[in-house]
Design a protein around this motif. Sequence first.
Motif, PDB file in Angstrom:
ATOM      1  N   ASN A   1       3.474  38.695  21.630  1.00  0.00           N
ATOM      2  CA  ASN A   1       4.627  39.367  22.247  1.00  0.00           C
ATOM      3  C   ASN A   1       4.255  40.092  23.533  1.00  0.00           C
ATOM      4  OD1 ASN A   1       7.211  39.025  20.769  1.00  0.00           O
ATOM      5  ND2 ASN A   1       5.937  39.619  19.023  1.00  0.00           N
ATOM      6  N   ALA A   2       3.032  40.574  23.631  1.00  0.00           N
ATOM      7  CA  ALA A   2       2.579  41.190  24.891  1.00  0.00           C
ATOM      8  C   ALA A   2       2.668  40.171  26.017  1.00  0.00           C
ATOM      9  CB  ALA A   2       1.152  41.709  24.746  1.00  0.00           C
ATOM     10  N   HIS A   3       2.210  38.955  25.752  1.00  0.00           N
ATOM     11  CA  HIS A   3       2.259  37.911  26.782  1.00  0.00           C
ATOM     12  C   HIS A   3       3.697  37.452  27.026  1.00  0.00           C
ATOM     13  CE1 HIS A   3      -2.053  37.385  27.456  1.00  0.00           C
ATOM     14  NE2 HIS A   3      -2.185  37.723  26.178  1.00  0.00           N
ATOM     15  N   ARG A   4       4.489  37.427  25.957  1.00  0.00           N
ATOM     16  CA  ARG A   4       5.901  37.046  26.115  1.00  0.00           C
ATOM     17  C   ARG A   4       6.609  38.049  27.027  1.00  0.00           C
ATOM     18  NH1 ARG A   4       6.700  36.218  21.066  1.00  0.00           N
ATOM     19  NH2 ARG A   4       6.450  33.976  21.115  1.00  0.00           N
ATOM     20  N   ILE A   5       6.394  39.319  26.776  1.00  0.00           N
ATOM     21  CA  ILE A   5       7.005  40.381  27.601  1.00  0.00           C
ATOM     22  C   ILE A   5       6.527  40.267  29.041  1.00  0.00           C
ATOM     23  CG2 ILE A   5       6.967  42.894  28.016  1.00  0.00           C
ATOM     24  CD1 ILE A   5       6.974  43.142  24.864  1.00  0.00           C
ATOM     25  N   ASN A   6       5.237  39.993  29.202  1.00  0.00           N
ATOM     26  CA  ASN A   6       4.668  39.898  30.549  1.00  0.00           C
ATOM     27  C   ASN A   6       5.280  38.746  31.350  1.00  0.00           C
ATOM     28  OD1 ASN A   6       2.975  41.286  32.234  1.00  0.00           O
ATOM     29  ND2 ASN A   6       1.182  40.047  31.781  1.00  0.00           N
ATOM     30  N   ARG A   7       5.741  37.718  30.629  1.00  0.00           N
ATOM     31  CA  ARG A   7       6.406  36.592  31.303  1.00  0.00           C
ATOM     32  C   ARG A   7       7.883  36.882  31.560  1.00  0.00           C
ATOM     33  NH1 ARG A   7       3.607  33.618  27.238  1.00  0.00           N
ATOM     34  NH2 ARG A   7       5.573  33.364  26.110  1.00  0.00           N
TER      35      ARG A   7
ATOM     36  N   TYR B   1      12.158  38.043  26.090  1.00  0.00           N
ATOM     37  CA  TYR B   1      12.430  39.054  25.053  1.00  0.00           C
ATOM     38  C   TYR B   1      11.476  38.820  23.879  1.00  0.00           C
ATOM     39  CZ  TYR B   1      15.204  42.297  22.246  1.00  0.00           C
ATOM     40  OH  TYR B   1      15.619  43.375  21.503  1.00  0.00           O
ATOM     41  N   PRO B   2      10.913  39.889  23.297  1.00  0.00           N
ATOM     42  CA  PRO B   2       9.938  39.701  22.206  1.00  0.00           C
ATOM     43  C   PRO B   2      10.565  39.119  20.938  1.00  0.00           C
ATOM     44  CG  PRO B   2      10.451  42.033  22.510  1.00  0.00           C
ATOM     45  CD  PRO B   2      11.086  41.306  23.653  1.00  0.00           C
ATOM     46  N   GLN B   3       9.720  38.492  20.115  1.00  0.00           N
ATOM     47  CA  GLN B   3      10.151  37.973  18.818  1.00  0.00           C
ATOM     48  C   GLN B   3       9.573  38.872  17.728  1.00  0.00           C
ATOM     49  OE1 GLN B   3       8.890  33.863  18.636  1.00  0.00           O
ATOM     50  NE2 GLN B   3      10.291  33.220  20.273  1.00  0.00           N
ATOM     51  N   PHE B   4      10.440  39.613  17.085  1.00  0.00           N
ATOM     52  CA  PHE B   4       9.990  40.556  16.062  1.00  0.00           C
ATOM     53  C   PHE B   4       9.752  39.811  14.754  1.00  0.00           C
ATOM     54  CE2 PHE B   4      12.342  42.975  19.224  1.00  0.00           C
ATOM     55  CZ  PHE B   4      11.427  43.968  19.509  1.00  0.00           C
TER      56      PHE B   4
ATOM     57  N   ALA C   1      17.566  48.861  25.287  1.00  0.00           N
ATOM     58  CA  ALA C   1      16.461  49.479  26.033  1.00  0.00           C
ATOM     59  C   ALA C   1      15.290  48.506  26.163  1.00  0.00           C
ATOM     60  CB  ALA C   1      16.017  50.767  25.346  1.00  0.00           C
ATOM     61  N   VAL C   2      15.029  47.733  25.080  1.00  0.00           N
ATOM     62  CA  VAL C   2      13.958  46.728  25.138  1.00  0.00           C
ATOM     63  C   VAL C   2      14.288  45.697  26.217  1.00  0.00           C
ATOM     64  CG1 VAL C   2      12.661  44.991  23.843  1.00  0.00           C
ATOM     65  CG2 VAL C   2      13.448  47.075  22.683  1.00  0.00           C
ATOM     66  N   SER C   3      15.540  45.221  26.227  1.00  0.00           N
ATOM     67  CA  SER C   3      15.971  44.238  27.235  1.00  0.00           C
ATOM     68  C   SER C   3      15.837  44.792  28.646  1.00  0.00           C
ATOM     69  CB  SER C   3      17.429  43.833  26.997  1.00  0.00           C
ATOM     70  OG  SER C   3      17.556  43.142  25.787  1.00  0.00           O
TER      71      SER C   3
END
Length: 714
Positions: free
Chosen positions: A492-498, A501-504, A689-691
Amino acid sequence: MESADTTLTRIEGVVERIVYESEETGFFVARLREEGKVDLTTFVGNLMAVSQGETLRLWGRWVDDKKWGRQLRVERYETVLPATADGIEKYLGSGLIEGIGKTFAKRLVDAFGVETLRVIDEEPERLRSVPGIGEKRAAQIREGWHSQRAIQSIMLFLQSHGIGVGQAVRIYKRYGDAAVAVLRENPYRLASDVTGIGFTGADKIAANLGIDRAAPQRLEAGLLYALDRAATEGHCFLPGAELIEGASELLRVSSELLSTPLISLVTRTEVVRDGEAIYLPRLHAAERGCDTRLKRLVRTPSGEVSIKVDRAIAWVERTQGMALSKEQAGAVRAAAEAKVFVITGGPGTGKTTLINGLLTIFEKKGLDILLAAPTGRAAKRMEAATDRPAKTIHRLLEFSPKHGGFARDENNPLNADLVIIDECSMVDIYLMHNLLRALPGHARLFLVGDVDQLPSVGPGSVLMDIIASGVVPVARLETVFRQAAESGIVSNAHRINRGDYPQFNTEDFFLIERKDPAKALETVVELVAKRIPSKFGLDPLRDIQVLTPMHRGEVGVARLNETLQQALNPDGEPVAHKPFRLHDKVMQLRNNYELDVYNGDVGIVTLVDVEAKEMHVQFEDRVVLYAFDETDDLAPAYAATVHKSQGSEYPAVVLALMPQHYLLLQRNMLYTAITRGKRIVIIVGDPKAVSMAVRNNRVTRRYTRLAERLRNEV
């Protein structure tokens, strides 16, 4: 919590006993005997040179302290000279005036009665008629008396011009008897000279002294303050037009009035004009110094070290049991030839494996290698990851608290052939300049860090600028290793960096939706106090760290710390007039080399000794003893800002995230926060807020010219 009346109360009496006094801050806890009252009155506050036996007139507010009971918190005071022989004897016998103790106080009062103070003040030659007082002691008494009267008159002047008691004490400690003269000439000196006053405080004092809003000293101070404020926001300079616009807004004066004061500051070299850029001198020197020294380092040969890279890689893989990826092998090839080399990449991309491989190769070649990181916690992590000693950069450069500088510099360079700095995104322009000053010309410098994390708290974007300049080779590690990719935190860190939206999930990366800040606060407390310890077996104090972007608000650092302290440590013995209790979790906010504790170190208060006025804090590897006066650099650490957590890792991270944090909802903030967690990350808050954070990749541009300078060959 304390309850307080709203009215200012005046009381008067004799100081019967001083319970506590801080020489550093002037903070007093004392008991006053009021005429006609049986019980003594407790008063607290910042006072100057108060002694037992003095008669004081105090103005303050009543507060009810849970532990210490009802007391007067003093906001203003004045000394009243005693009028009776008994009062004078007590006053002089308190040791307030050098040369007079209890014995001589009695002899003086026996000789002069109620006229004693007048004699000391107006006819000091008569003192020698008292048995035991010769010329030397008489002069000592006369000097001590005038010094005491000077303090009282200065304090009275300061208070009469709207300066609080605490500020007045700090001002007197800084300027002594010259305090009034300094304030009359230029009260804006307070902003740079006296801790805790700042430009806003100095401006209020100046207004009370009748200084005109358009006075040159006010305009110049406003320009300097605007530059100082820009530095705290990470800028190395401001464009001239932007500086004038910002100062005009701050001072509420026309921008046309600021051109002449700015020219005066440039002429006196209090600021530096470099093209359109206006710098504070220390920042201009640091940025130019980094440029000059990096170029010199790159151009200076490193000596005879021949590395056959393919054989070295095969040997490392065989002897160390590691397999280097193509990216890592390419980085080894680049590093073998480089004087300055950058390694950057996100979690799980193998930075540690690469560093360990390089260390093994260069050690085999007989190089003297030093490892360091910006904070104590980052240095400990580096030490654990490499199985080699690592220090903070300040300790590596032998910072001297006494002299306020580094022992290691160009005249006393480090004894090293290779220096490796980890968590380099945290290094500001000042620290990099001092590091470069201490490197011998033949040395290699390897900078390791994650350029996508938050930038340094201090000014500059050093790692980003060095990479952007293109003047040194950079290894970008982007492949996430399979084992790391299985972690929801890493993926998820890499997903966010791209920008995705993270996958919980239900294993290590959770979102608990709470749109109401009050409900979010409740949930954070419940998670830390009950749910995480119960489900994962983690200690709420040592293993779980609550993070948030902001200091203020319902789920800001202050409110979270207050609520978590009450939930996790409700019965801890409080430390008088401090926000701590026995068994509290606390964080060191600044490097303290004398105590050997560093910015970001987290520990537990294990002992509070009221009699000795000290407390003990258990850090990871040792217990540190703090005098109560030394605890200003400690803060409750149940919750911390994301910025403050840089360089640290925790078994579990709980991140409070609300749309109200919109000013700080940036991708690099969210990325930095979740990469602090090793086993579990839980976001509590609003998915909106995450978005917002994921979408916002507009990192506030810092004004810095390091990349531009490095690209320009001299």
